[in-house]
Design a protein around this motif. Structure first.
Motif: not given
Length: 367
Positions: A83-87, A107-113
């Motif tokens: 799911a993280s890879a898809a996001e 980039h900030a939204a990607l950090w948790p993934h």
């Protein structure tokens, strides 16, 4: 990601005061922006082209493993990584202008993934690295296994079974390597089960660790104490005063209130807890860790740590009461405790230095 995390922590440390409080919010925000950008670049360069294939390989191995308690959790981890890879792929497919606020937001939204992959990607990697069909074949017959187990149990009672390494196999069984000492000779043996509980068995003996590693079940990733803890998403550190500073406050103090405040700082509770309270938390958490090992020794050590925690709680209350009593003492240090002047005045340039005392000459003795 580990390197990026260390660099970021070093940069954030420069934005905090000695108690851990952020004093330069702008520099802290810039450090996190740099972290986010570096993490995206690392993922795009090293993992993005292989993430899907890695997860597919991991799932194939997972489907072939024998039933075990940890497999459901691993499957959930693989689903979460997918799911993280898809996001990540969805956001990166619509890139914002380089250097713009929109890109920083992405980039900030990607950090948790990205942090999820950094925290848990090792499970997918370990599964994908499993060799097909690697199953342990016991080199011992039933009679030999019984004989070696009895010999090892006797050595354990003599204190001559030295445990050296332990891991879990894919089927959930604990494997332990040990040196079995007999007549000044040592043999490397592998045990299955908890060596401190009834029912463990010797499953093989080997000339050295390399030989054992070739035939024994491969280790799987160990578990975690708390499932929701992330190395890459740690909470901001709470303000903290060190014991050295509290001791210095007492040494530099002049009134009973100064020493009282330092003692109360050591036993303070809450968000900015003092060192004694933090030590109590350490004992409690370590006891939880020891219990989570699910071994006989682990449970025994957990009980010891729990008892120590209760003793420390009693001691903390005693220190708090003593500190309050000291604070209620209306007193100052007596004036005869005079400070010693450390920096002695130098003589003026145009003054003659004092004449040294005459040296007494002595005649050397000769034998």
């Amino acid at each position: 990601m580990a390197v990026i995390d260390c660099e970021t922590e070093a940069a954030l440390d420069l934005t905090r005061d000695r108690y851990g409080r952020t004093v330069d919010a702008g520099a802290a925000a810039a450090a996190r922006v740099h972290r986010d950008t570096a993490a995206v670049e690392a993922y795009v360069t090293h993992l993005a082209p292989h993430a899907e294939a890695l997860l597919d390989a991991a799932r194939l191995v997972l489907d072939e493993l024998p039933p075990a308690r940890h497999l459901a959790g691993w499957r959930a981890v693989l689903d979460g990584l997918a799911a993280s890879a898809a996001e990540i792929r969805r956001i990166l497919d619509r890139p914002a202008a380089p250097g713009s606020p929109a890109e920083r937001g992405q980039h900030a939204a990607l950090w948790p993934h990205l942090a999820a992959w950094a925290d848990h990607g090792f499970i997918a990697g370990n599964l994908a690295d499993q060799r097909d069909g690697q199953h342990h074949k016991a080199p011992l017959t039933d009679e030999e296994q019984l004989m070696w187990t009895e010999v090892a149990q006797a050595a354990q009672q003599r204190g001559e079974l030295e445990l050296t390494e332990s891991w879990y196999a894919a089927d959930g069984q604990a494997i332990t390597l040990a040196h079995l000492i007999q007549d000044d000779d040592s043999t490397l043996v592998a045990l299955r089960g908890d060596p401190d509980a009834p029912g463990w068995q010797v499953i093989g003996h080997y000339a050295h660790e390399y030989e054992a590693g070739k035939v024994l079940p491969a280790p799987v990733p160990p578990g975690v104490l708390r499932a929701d803890v992330s190395r890459f998403n740690r909470p901001a550190p709470a303000p903290e005063v060190s014991l050295q500073e509290l001791i210095r406050d007492v040494v530099e103090g002049r009134t009973a209130g100064d020493a009282s405040e330092a003692l109360l700082g050591a036993v303070q509770r809450g968000h900015d807890a003092g060192p004694m309270v933090r030590l109590q938390e350490l004992l409690e958490t370590s006891g939880q860790f020891a219990s989570a090992l699910e071994t006989v020794q682990g449970r025994q050590i957990a009980a010891r740590l729990s008892a120590l925690g209760r003793q420390l709680e009693f001691l903390t209350r005693e220190v708090e009461e003593a500190a309050e009593d000291l604070g209620a003492t209306v007193a100052v240090l007596p004036p005869h405790r005079t400070p010693v002047l450390r920096a002695r005045p130098r003589p003026a340039v145009d003054t003659t230095p004092p004449t040294p005392p005459p040296r007494t000459s002595t005649t050397a003795r000769h034998r």
